[in-house]
Structures are given as C-alpha cells and as structure tokens.
Design an enzyme around this catalytic site. Structure first.
Site, PDB file in Angstrom:
ATOM      1  N   SER A  54      36.518  20.522   5.988  1.00 53.90           N
ATOM      2  CA  SER A  54      36.393  19.517   4.918  1.00 53.90           C
ATOM      3  C   SER A  54      36.945  19.966   3.570  1.00 53.90           C
ATOM      4  O   SER A  54      37.008  19.149   2.642  1.00 53.90           O
ATOM      5  CB  SER A  54      34.941  19.097   4.760  1.00 53.90           C
ATOM      6  OG  SER A  54      34.555  18.266   5.831  1.00 53.90           O
ATOM      7  N   TYR A 293      33.144  24.412  -9.660  1.00 54.28           N
ATOM      8  CA  TYR A 293      33.631  23.364  -8.773  1.00 54.28           C
ATOM      9  C   TYR A 293      33.895  23.979  -7.402  1.00 54.28           C
ATOM     10  O   TYR A 293      34.349  25.122  -7.293  1.00 54.28           O
ATOM     11  CB  TYR A 293      34.895  22.724  -9.342  1.00 54.28           C
ATOM     12  CG  TYR A 293      34.635  22.101 -10.687  1.00 54.28           C
ATOM     13  CD1 TYR A 293      34.032  20.854 -10.789  1.00 54.28           C
ATOM     14  CD2 TYR A 293      34.936  22.791 -11.860  1.00 54.28           C
ATOM     15  CE1 TYR A 293      33.751  20.290 -12.022  1.00 54.28           C
ATOM     16  CE2 TYR A 293      34.658  22.239 -13.103  1.00 54.28           C
ATOM     17  CZ  TYR A 293      34.063  20.986 -13.169  1.00 54.28           C
ATOM     18  OH  TYR A 293      33.766  20.443 -14.402  1.00 54.28           O
ATOM     19  N   HIS A 295      34.284  23.284  -2.814  1.00 51.56           N
ATOM     20  CA  HIS A 295      34.260  22.512  -1.574  1.00 51.56           C
ATOM     21  C   HIS A 295      34.211  23.486  -0.419  1.00 51.56           C
ATOM     22  O   HIS A 295      34.744  24.588  -0.500  1.00 51.56           O
ATOM     23  CB  HIS A 295      35.450  21.567  -1.417  1.00 51.56           C
ATOM     24  CG  HIS A 295      35.071  20.278  -0.731  1.00 51.56           C
ATOM     25  ND1 HIS A 295      34.616  20.234   0.569  1.00 51.56           N
ATOM     26  CD2 HIS A 295      35.046  19.002  -1.181  1.00 51.56           C
ATOM     27  CE1 HIS A 295      34.332  18.970   0.886  1.00 51.56           C
ATOM     28  NE2 HIS A 295      34.577  18.204  -0.154  1.00 51.56           N
ATOM     29  N   ASP A 296      33.523  23.083   0.641  1.00 49.07           N
ATOM     30  CA  ASP A 296      33.428  23.870   1.854  1.00 49.07           C
ATOM     31  C   ASP A 296      34.043  23.086   2.995  1.00 49.07           C
ATOM     32  O   ASP A 296      34.306  21.884   2.882  1.00 49.07           O
ATOM     33  CB  ASP A 296      31.968  24.170   2.195  1.00 49.07           C
ATOM     34  CG  ASP A 296      31.354  25.189   1.250  1.00 49.07           C
ATOM     35  OD1 ASP A 296      32.045  25.644   0.330  1.00 49.07           O
ATOM     36  OD2 ASP A 296      30.174  25.529   1.441  1.00 49.07           O
ATOM     37  N   GLY A 297      34.239  23.767   4.106  1.00 52.27           N
ATOM     38  CA  GLY A 297      34.735  23.087   5.291  1.00 52.27           C
ATOM     39  C   GLY A 297      34.347  23.831   6.544  1.00 52.27           C
ATOM     40  O   GLY A 297      34.304  25.066   6.555  1.00 52.27           O
ATOM     41  N   GLY A 301      33.701  26.320  14.830  1.00 54.75           N
ATOM     42  CA  GLY A 301      34.014  27.734  14.980  1.00 54.75           C
ATOM     43  C   GLY A 301      34.875  28.326  13.889  1.00 54.75           C
ATOM     44  O   GLY A 301      35.208  29.518  13.942  1.00 54.75           O
TER      45      GLY A 301
END
Length: 450
Positions: A54, A293, A295-297, A301
């Site tokens: 993401s 600021y 974001h992770d994703g 796996g």
C-alpha cells in the site's frame, strides 16, 4: 546502524531480509542484510527489489495531484463528473463521493468488486462491478481504510483524464521523470534476478517459509502493486521533503498540491497504530510534537515502511520480505533515529487497569463481508475474537477463531497483545448504549444490527 546489527534484529523477528534507506540533509545511506529467498540463500542488497504494497497509494496520489495541477481533475468534484456511469448501492453516495473521499479513505464503500480479471480494462470492470456495493459507513462519517477499491476508482479517473492506462501513467508521469529504472507497477516488468521472495511465519519453530501467494491481483494495482528498491523509494521521499521536486530539480508536482496532500486531513479512530490523522495518500503522525508523514504497505509476505520528517530533513524507508512486524519496524527505526539525534517513535500507551467501563456497551458482533469480530465481556474483562477463513487458518496452522484480551487505554481505545505484536483497537460511536464501529489495522467494521 550496521548491516551486522540489522541482521541480528532480523533474526530476532524471523524476517529473512531487509533493505534500509536513509535520506538525511540530502545525503543517502543504503544497506541491506539477510537473504532474498530462504531456500536459495541469495543475499539481499540495497538494489534488491521488494513489493511495496500500500505504499503504492502515495505514488498514485502524487500522480493524481499532477492532474489537479493541470486542471484535468479536481479533489472536490463528484466522481461522476469524470465517470458518469459510477454508481454504488446508495444513490446519494453515488452522486456525492469525490476524489478527496477516495484519497483519505472516508468514502465508506464496501470493497464488493468481485473478480475483475487481469486485463487492461481491470479498473473499468471494477467500476461496473460495484453497482450494488453497500456502505460500511455513511459518506465522510468516519475513516475506514480501503485496500483496493478507492484507489482503483482514482486510477480510472486518471485514465479518463490522461488518456493512458494507469500503469503507463505511472511510468510516464513519475518513474521516467524521476529517473527510476527499478520501480514498476506490473509484476511482468520486475527483474526477477533482483527480486525478493515473500515469506510468512506459521510458527516460531518452523521459521519463515515461502509465501503461498507470489503477488496481489491486478485489481490492487493503484493501491498496492508497485515494486521498488530502497533508493527509489527515497526518490519519492525527496519529492515529499523538497516541495514537489525530484533530486535533479525536475518538478514532479506543485508545492501547493504537495501541501494539500499533507494538510488536508481527517481523524483516524485508532490513533496509536500509525497516526491520529490521514492526509491525501499519506498518514500523518505526531512523534512527541513533531509532524511525521508516513505510509506502510504489505503484500502476502513482503512489507514496506516509509517515514518522512520534514523538520529534521530526514526520511527513512525499510523494505522486507517477511512480516509485517510492528516490533521490527520500531526497533530498527528507533535505533537509526537515536543515532541521528532525531525524535523517536512514541511507545504505545500503557493500559489503565482501574478504568471503570460499562463493558456491555462494547459487547456484540462487528461484521462486514469476509470480516467478523466478536467482542464479549467475561467478568470484568473484555475479549475480541477474530474469525479466520478456513483456507487462511489451514495454511497458518491456526484455529479458525483467535481470541485475545482487550486492555483498556480509554473509553474507546484498547491494546490487544498477541503472540507477535501488540495491536490497537478502537471501539466507538456509541448510540442507544452500544458502540457502532470497531476500528483496527486502519479498517473499520460496523456492529451487526439485530
């Protein structure tokens, strides 16, 4: 931090490899440790390509803001201005939802898009498939993360406004102008000789094994299918740190649009997992008074983390082929931040054991398609049960129901210790003596009405 220290931490969390990138005062540091694949034992390097999950959403948001700069799209125009055929089950939402609602995850539309296939028309098909999609919550009522659908609708708007397919838009609007040769949106374009393989852990005794799912479906493209290296993720961080310009001075997006991405915010019901607010393609964190600021994703796996600290002129990213593990991220990043003399990640709040709560207000079933939680009071304690689908439970070697105690932090916030990490849960919006929503891992699930 040295590669040797990173390898030591990876062993503690049973993660096969990680690559780390640091951009500080314009200087870049990259290093890696571990192996790309637990069977072949090929070593990971800073040039290893990982799936970003993401974190793709930040890239998609940036490209969308280019169209805003050009007057080809607007944040607050109805989606129907660009896609006249757009419709969901609620006619008022069909007419009123805007790109801003999609970017900040307040549209509330259930991700009921079926199987739109793997063709170039995948986002057109998704639009057609959601004609009967219900609302998880009313439009703009609360934050509820959309893994795929929201950004797929944005992608289709981009295709109509730009005239190219989303994959080509990303290539010509971002990757090529930024000089990125290792970042791609299609699995077919990934250099397999440099790609990491995803891994999952079913038990500490067994350790990491190769993931049963190589990649996410193409429907997740705008919200989760980019692959990249730490150096090229730092190229994105440079744009965020420098008013919309790339490292060579190329303007990627206007300073005004970048500011809008950061300043247009909605509150997040669970402020502890990532941050208290969500911008346009960015999570907004508060680290001891400093705005960060992020974001992770995650794919099945593989994992990506990006943190951008404008006041410290600093960005850190970490890509792994295992996890997600919040403890791993906190340990690696906090050691690096401390070495740099920067602010560190706030710890989770401590539970308040003597907090007096009416547990009956939380008791109930919270449910949406393929997601079910049961919250139940037993004596003076509160427990939450997550129902796994049979295939997931069988592969992980776990029961189809996992129950954990909820430890209160406040009237609406709880800690949930698990075998791997402590998770956070918000149960909130009380009506007629009962909470209406459960929010965990950024997703929102409504109470099932009798």
């Amino acid at each position: 931090m040295t590669p040797e220290r990173l390898l030591e931490i990876l062993g503690e969390f049973q993660t096969p490899s990680a690559a780390v990138g640091i951009l500080h005062n314009g200087e870049i540091t990259e290093f890696a440790a571990g192996v790309r694949h637990v069977v072949t034992r090929e070593p990971a390097t800073p040039g290893t390509i990982y799936q970003c999950g993401s974190l793709t959403k930040t890239w998609t948001a940036l490209a969308f803001m280019q169209l805003v700069d050009e007057g080809k799209a607007a944040l607050d125009e109805p989606v129907r201005s660009y896609l006249p055929e757009f419709a969901v089950a609620d006619p008022e939402v069909s007419a009123a939802v805007t790109p801003r609602h999609l970017l900040n995850h307040t549209n509330g539309i259930e991700e009921s898009f079926g199987d739109p296939g793997e063709g170039d028309d995948v986002y057109e098909r998704m639009i057609r498939n959601i004609a009967g999609a219900p609302q998880v919550h009313p439009l703009a009522y609360t934050h509820g993360y959309s893994a795929a659908l929201g950004y797929a609708v944005l992608a289709r708007i981009m295709e109509v406004a730009d005239g190219r397919r989303w994959d080509d838009i990303m290539k010509y609007r971002l990757f090529e102008p930024m000089g990125l040769s290792s970042t791609s949106s299609r699995r077919e374009h990934v250099d397999r000789t440099r790609a990491a393989t995803g891994h999952v852990v079913r038990s500490p005794e067994e350790g990491p094994i190769v993931s049963p799912v190589d990649y996410l479906p193409r429907s997740f493209g705008p919200g989760g299918n980019l692959s990249s290296t730490v150096g090229e993720v730092l190229a994105l961080a440079h744009v965020l740190l420098n008013g919309g310009t790339a490292a060579d001075g190329t303007r990627i997006v206007s300073a005004a649009s970048l500011q809008e991405m950061m300043r247009s915010r909605v509150p997040v019901p669970d402020p502890y997992l990532f941050g208290p607010e969500w911008g346009l393609g960015l999570i907004v964190c508060d680290w001891h008074g400093e705005t960060v600021y992020a974001h992770d994703g995650s794919t099945i796996g593989q994992n990506a983390r990006l943190r951008v600290l404008p006041d410290s002129n600093l960005a850190i990213t970490m890509l792994t082929n295992g996890g997600p593990r919040d403890g791993l991220y906190r340990k690696v990043f906090n050691e690096i931040l401390a070495e740099l003399g920067a602010v560190t990640i706030p710890a989770l709040p401590a539970p308040v054991p003597d907090l007096k709560l009416d547990l009956s207000r939380y008791d109930g079933v919270y449910e949406r398609p393929d997601v079910r939680y049961e919250v139940k009071a037993e004596g003076e304690k509160l427990f939450m049960t997550l129902f796994l689908n049979p295939m997931e439970a069988a592969f992980l070697g776990k029961p189809d129901r996992l129950t954990h105690e909820l430890l209160p932090v406040s009237e609406t916030h709880f800690l949930m210790p698990t075998e791997e990490d402590t998770q956070t849960v918000a149960i909130y919006d009380f009506k007629d003596g009962a909470a209406q929503y459960l929010h965990t891992n950024c997703r929102v699930t409504p109470r099932r009405q009798a």
